[in-house]
Structure formats: structure tokens, C-alpha cells
Design a protein around this motif. Structure first.
Motif, PDB file in Angstrom:
ATOM      1  N   SER A  60     127.926  -6.231-105.252  1.00  0.00           N
ATOM      2  CA  SER A  60     126.713  -6.144-106.059  1.00  0.00           C
ATOM      3  C   SER A  60     125.513  -5.683-105.253  1.00  0.00           C
ATOM      4  O   SER A  60     124.544  -5.180-105.813  1.00  0.00           O
ATOM      5  CB  SER A  60     126.411  -7.511-106.699  1.00  0.00           C
ATOM      6  N   SER A  61     125.557  -5.847-103.924  1.00  0.00           N
ATOM      7  CA  SER A  61     124.446  -5.442-103.064  1.00  0.00           C
ATOM      8  C   SER A  61     124.950  -5.383-101.630  1.00  0.00           C
ATOM      9  O   SER A  61     126.006  -5.950-101.307  1.00  0.00           O
ATOM     10  CB  SER A  61     123.283  -6.436-103.175  1.00  0.00           C
ATOM     11  N   PRO A  62     124.217  -4.730-100.726  1.00  0.00           N
ATOM     12  CA  PRO A  62     124.625  -4.721 -99.318  1.00  0.00           C
ATOM     13  C   PRO A  62     124.694  -6.128 -98.724  1.00  0.00           C
ATOM     14  O   PRO A  62     125.602  -6.443 -97.957  1.00  0.00           O
ATOM     15  CB  PRO A  62     123.530  -3.881 -98.642  1.00  0.00           C
ATOM     16  N   GLY A  63     123.724  -6.981 -99.082  1.00  0.00           N
ATOM     17  CA  GLY A  63     123.745  -8.353 -98.579  1.00  0.00           C
ATOM     18  C   GLY A  63     124.953  -9.120 -99.063  1.00  0.00           C
ATOM     19  O   GLY A  63     125.558  -9.897 -98.309  1.00  0.00           O
ATOM     20  N   ASN A  64     125.326  -8.903-100.318  1.00  0.00           N
ATOM     21  CA  ASN A  64     126.504  -9.579-100.866  1.00  0.00           C
ATOM     22  C   ASN A  64     127.767  -9.148-100.132  1.00  0.00           C
ATOM     23  O   ASN A  64     128.634  -9.968 -99.806  1.00  0.00           O
ATOM     24  CB  ASN A  64     126.615  -9.267-102.358  1.00  0.00           C
ATOM     25  N   TRP A  65     127.884  -7.852 -99.832  1.00  0.00           N
ATOM     26  CA  TRP A  65     129.054  -7.363 -99.100  1.00  0.00           C
ATOM     27  C   TRP A  65     129.098  -7.936 -97.687  1.00  0.00           C
ATOM     28  O   TRP A  65     130.149  -8.397 -97.221  1.00  0.00           O
ATOM     29  CB  TRP A  65     129.025  -5.838 -99.033  1.00  0.00           C
ATOM     30  N   LEU A  66     127.939  -7.941 -96.988  1.00  0.00           N
ATOM     31  CA  LEU A  66     127.899  -8.430 -95.613  1.00  0.00           C
ATOM     32  C   LEU A  66     128.234  -9.919 -95.550  1.00  0.00           C
ATOM     33  O   LEU A  66     128.943 -10.359 -94.640  1.00  0.00           O
ATOM     34  CB  LEU A  66     126.521  -8.169 -95.004  1.00  0.00           C
ATOM     35  N   ALA A  67     127.737 -10.673 -96.514  1.00  0.00           N
ATOM     36  CA  ALA A  67     128.020 -12.109 -96.526  1.00  0.00           C
ATOM     37  C   ALA A  67     129.522 -12.370 -96.599  1.00  0.00           C
ATOM     38  O   ALA A  67     130.052 -13.258 -95.909  1.00  0.00           O
ATOM     39  CB  ALA A  67     127.305 -12.776 -97.702  1.00  0.00           C
ATOM     40  N   GLY A  68     130.220 -11.582 -97.416  1.00  0.00           N
ATOM     41  CA  GLY A  68     131.659 -11.764 -97.519  1.00  0.00           C
ATOM     42  C   GLY A  68     132.408 -11.207 -96.330  1.00  0.00           C
ATOM     43  O   GLY A  68     133.350 -11.825 -95.827  1.00  0.00           O
ATOM     44  N   ALA A  69     131.995 -10.040 -95.841  1.00  0.00           N
ATOM     45  CA  ALA A  69     132.711  -9.383 -94.746  1.00  0.00           C
ATOM     46  C   ALA A  69     132.553 -10.123 -93.422  1.00  0.00           C
ATOM     47  O   ALA A  69     133.469 -10.135 -92.596  1.00  0.00           O
ATOM     48  CB  ALA A  69     132.218  -7.940 -94.593  1.00  0.00           C
ATOM     49  N   ALA A  70     131.383 -10.737 -93.205  1.00  0.00           N
ATOM     50  CA  ALA A  70     131.100 -11.403 -91.932  1.00  0.00           C
ATOM     51  C   ALA A  70     131.097 -12.919 -92.047  1.00  0.00           C
ATOM     52  O   ALA A  70     130.760 -13.613 -91.087  1.00  0.00           O
ATOM     53  CB  ALA A  70     129.761 -10.930 -91.375  1.00  0.00           C
ATOM     54  N   THR A  71     131.439 -13.453 -93.220  1.00  0.00           N
ATOM     55  CA  THR A  71     131.475 -14.905 -93.462  1.00  0.00           C
ATOM     56  C   THR A  71     130.155 -15.552 -93.070  1.00  0.00           C
ATOM     57  O   THR A  71     130.098 -16.436 -92.218  1.00  0.00           O
ATOM     58  CB  THR A  71     132.645 -15.574 -92.691  1.00  0.00           C
ATOM     59  N   MET A  72     129.075 -15.063 -93.642  1.00  0.00           N
ATOM     60  CA  MET A  72     127.764 -15.657 -93.416  1.00  0.00           C
ATOM     61  C   MET A  72     127.129 -15.981 -94.763  1.00  0.00           C
ATOM     62  O   MET A  72     127.634 -15.565 -95.816  1.00  0.00           O
ATOM     63  CB  MET A  72     126.857 -14.729 -92.594  1.00  0.00           C
TER      64      MET A  72
END
Length: 463
Positions: A60-72
Motif C-alpha cells: 500500500s505504500s513504501p513504508g508498508n513494504w519496508l516494515a514487512g521486508a525488514a521486520t520493523m
């Protein structure tokens, strides 16, 4: 050993074999490399943001992708994305970040200040307010240092502020740098009628369940709201003699300032919930809800519950649970249930409610007044916190047939209520009708009972 060699397989580094001089050399080098890698991640994420790569793979957003990809957490991820957007507007700050001259926190301080600079494209003059900003708090920039001695006279106001703060960041951590940036903001925008510090629309407060069942708090308030909060916390978090006393003698408050503020915040919240003035939610006044199997609770509060055969029978939702935080221990459920409203719910074999009984208050108001009059606050020896800070504790728990009357109740603050439920200390009502506390053997090998706090001059029982 070379740092690049170590970074090829960090888990294989035998740190204990390194000489003292190597440790002192490698740690600053590693810290520099970590700052550079953090800057690289921000740059790469900015490209993901600019190219809409995350959205192309279904995020849904770059932040959403990063949170899932980097477990943050989403908050951490969104801050990285936001920083990339801001740094694209300030190439000099970005370059310093890439070089490892500044860390993430320092860069955030700088770009936040640059966002507030008025007329960013206007050339700065040597007689401008920016030119006379000096060392606000004794940091790394010398007192009386003219900003144009650092940045030159050809810079715009934004460039001058950015270079000035980058210069200060060489010797100042993010906290000190933030104070300098705030002083600079006051110089630049001193006449602004609604500065950010007084803008209530910018207020944020986050309360999120974290790993391990604890709740993490984070946020910021405007000056007026913050002053009100700090005033309330100050009045309730003053050290109290004997607040952590375990030997029956008066002693200083052993809680840290942070622990005292946490207790004060808990008291404010509980007092508000107890006041009955909160708006209803779901048709009820807000309160703590705990769901627990009656047999499990009875087994937990039994003096011999560690050997009780009923302890694991009939559980369908876990030991106990709360709507917001999920499963909790049976011991915490027993502590909360000591002084609570009880609603019996009959469940069928499949765990579906088939009957809901009448909600009743375990300790009625009249009995609570009598307890206040007898114990005068927390009865634990050496404590004496006000009665408004206390909970009623069933000496023999009601789930095991303990009556709700003066001969089976004692007032305890939250800390000492936990102490009693932990089992180190025990409490009983003596022949005089008042609570007496028995310390554990590691405090008193003879385990002589100690009188309640408001009767601390009472002689103890003979050995």
C-alpha cells in the motif's frame, strides 16, 4: 584485523581474541560504517518511493513494504521514507549523511529545522539574524562564533542554517543539537504567533502493545498540554519514604524517577476510570476487562495451587486474557480480581456463552470506607500510600470461598499488592482485628509478624 574482513562474516568474529588497541580502533570505524549504511538504506528507499516499486508489488505504500521486508514497525519504516524525501531537498545535508559525518537522529533534527526556515531562497546577509546566532548551550561551536565564519556570505538562509548545524553536529549529539536548532528557530521565527511548540494540532500519542505483553508509549504534546501533564506527574511522583521497604523499617523510596513517573501515570489513569466520568464505550463505562475460567482462578488462588489438579482443566482461551493485550498470567488475573466487578458467564462445552449473571461489586462502597478508616492507606509496613492509591486485597481469595468482610481484607498499593501475590510476604488479620505482615525467611529467619504501617509503633508478637 581489518573491518572489511570482519564484516564478511560478523558472527565468526572472535571478539574475545582482539587486543585492547584493536577494540578501541574498530568500534569507531564500525560506528562510522553503520552511519554510512543507514544513509545508504535511506537513499535506496527513496528510489523505491520515487519509482513506486512498492506499489507495483502490491504494497500500500513504501513504508508498508519496508516494515514487512525488514521486520520493523510501520513507524520506523515511515520515518526512513520521510527522511529520504526531505534529504532530496537538501543535498549538502544528504552528502554529510552519506559520508557518515552525522547519524539519523542528527539529520532529522537538521531537516526539521530547515523546514521551518522562512524564505529559503532569499540570500542571507551578514547582518541577518542568522548571522548572529551563537552557541546557545555551551556546545561544540564557540561562543560568539559568527555563522558566516563557518558557511560564507554567499549562502542562502537555508544553506547557512544547514551548514551551521552540520558544523555543530561534528561535536554535539542529537539532543544538544536539537536545543541549538530550537534556539535558531526562535531567532528565525520569534514573532510567529503559533509556533510548533504551541500548536495543539501537531500533538501525537501512541500506545501500542509490544513484544512480551507490555505497552509502549511515545508521543509529543504542545507546550500547554505538556506543562499540564508534567505538573500532574510531578505532584504524584515525588519520592515517598518506605515506598519500597521490605523489612518493616522506614527507608527511602527505592524507585527510580522513571518508575515513580510510571506509577503516577497509572494512578492518573486508574483514578479517571474509577471516577465514572469517562464516556461510555460499547454501552459501558470503560474499565479493565479480564476473562478467566473460574476453576483456573480458584486453582491459582489456592494456597496449594502448585499441586492442584484442577489447574489445567477446562481452559479454552488460555490462562486468562484481556481484550487489548491478549493472554495474561493467572497470577495477574487473581490480583486484578481482588477488588473488581464480577460478572459470571456460563459457557457450554464448545465455549459459547449460554447465560450471563448479574454484575456485582466485590467490595461495596460502605465496606471500602470501613477499610479506609481501619488501614488509613496502604497497610504494608513502611509504605502508607494514601487510601485513594490502594486496592482491596482478599487474604483468602473469594474464588476459594474467602468472605468479603473486614476480617478478610486489607488495603494495599499496587506495588505491595503484587508483593503479597508473589508470595514472599504473607498477611493475616491478628487478634486485634488489624493486618499483620510476615516477612520471608531471607529477611527475618524467625518470621516474626510486623504490624501494619499505621500501627508501626505496635509491639510485634513474641517469638
Amino acid at each position: 584485523m581489518d573491518l572489511d574482513e570482519m564484516l564478511t562474516a560478523p558472527p565468526d568474529v572472535a571478539a574475545w581474541q582482539l587486543a585492547d588497541t584493536e577494540l578501541l580502533r574498530l568500534i569507531p570505524e564500525l560506528s562510522l560504517r553503520m552511519r554510512q549504511l543507514e544513509a545508504l538504506r535511506v537513499r535506496l528507499m527513496h528510489q523505491v518511493d520515487q519509482r513506486c516499486v512498492a506499489e507495483q508489488v502490491g504494497a500500500s505504500s513504501p513504508g508498508n513494504w519496508l516494515a514487512g521486508a525488514a521486520t520493523m514497525t510501520p513507524g520506523q519504516a515511515n520515518r526512513i521514507v520521510k527522511l529520504g524525501r526531505e534529504l532530496s531537498k537538501h543535498p549538502e545535508v544528504a552528502a554529510a549523511f552519506d559520508a557518515g559525518d552525522t547519524d539519523c537522529d542528527q539529520v532529522r533534527v537538521i531537516v526539521e529545522l530547515l523546514h521551518k526556515v522562512p524564505d529559503p531562497d532569499a540570500p542571507a546577509r551578514s547582518d541577518d539574524n542568522v548571522a548572529t546566532e551563537t552557541d546557545a548551550d555551551g556546545g561544540g561551536v564557540d561562543d560568539g562564533e559568527n555563522v558566516f565564519d563557518i558557511v560564507g556570505t554567499d549562502a542562502t538562509r537555508t544553506e547557512a542554517c544547514g551548514r551551521y548545524l552540520l558544523y555543530a553536529a561534528r561535536t554535539e549529539d542529537s539532543t544538544t543539537l536539537a536545543r541549538r536548532a530550537k534556539a535558531l528557530d526562535q531567532i528565525l521565527n520569534g514573532d510567529k504567533k503559533n509556533p510548533d511548540s504551541e500548536n495543539a494540532e501537531l500533538n501525537e500519542f501512541h500506545a501500542s502493545p509490544g513484544l512480551g505483553g507490555r505497552v509502549h508509549l511515545k508521543g509529543h504534546l504542545d507546550a500547554a498540554s505538556g506543562e499540564a501533564l508534567l505538573t500532574a506527574l510531578s505532584a504524584l511522583s515525588k519520592p515517598r519514604p518506605g515506598a519500597d521497604n521490605r523489612d518493616g523499617q522506614t527507608s527511602k523510596d527505592q524507585r527510580t524517577p522513571a518508575q515513580r513517573r510510571a506509577d503516577a501515570l497509572t494512578h492518573i489513569v486508574r483514578s479517571f476510570l474509577d471516577s465514572g466520568q469517562a464516556p461510555s464505550e460499547g454501552g459501558e463505562r470503560p474499565h479493565i476487562n479480564v476473562f478467566v475460567d473460574a476453576d483456573d482462578l480458584a486453582a491459582t488462588t489456592d494456597d496449594q495451587h502448585h499441586h492442584h489438579e484442577r489447574g489445567h482443566r477446562g481452559r479454552r482461551r488460555g490462562p486468562a486474557w484481556m481484550p487489548w493485550l491478549g493472554p495474561i498470567s493467572l497470577d495477574l488475573a487473581a490480583q486484578i480480581s481482588c477488588d473488581a466487578d464480577i460478572t459470571p458467564i456460563t459457557m457450554n462445552a464448545d465455549g459459547n456463552p449460554i447465560d450471563v449473571g448479574r454484575t456485582t461489586r466485590l467490595i461495596p462502597r460502605k465496606l471500602r470506607r470501613a477499610l479506609n478508616a481501619r488501614d488509613c492507606g496502604c497497610a504494608f509496613p513502611g509504605c502508607g500510600r494514601p487510601a485513594a492509591w490502594t486496592e482491596g486485597h482478599h487474604i483468602q481469595h473469594w474464588s476459594n470461598g474467602g468472605p468479603t468482610n473486614l476480617s478478610n481484607l486489607v488495603l494495599l498499593c499496587r506495588f505491595h499488592h503484587t508483593t503479597i501475590h508473589r508470595g514472599d510476604w504473607t498477611v493475616a488479620i491478628g487478634d486485634d482485628g488489624h493486618p499483620w505482615f510476615t516477612p520471608p525467611t531471607w529477611i527475618d529467619p524467625r518470621r516474626q509478624p510486623v504490624p501494619a504501617h499505621n500501627r508501626r509503633n505496635q509491639l510485634t508478637f513474641a517469638a
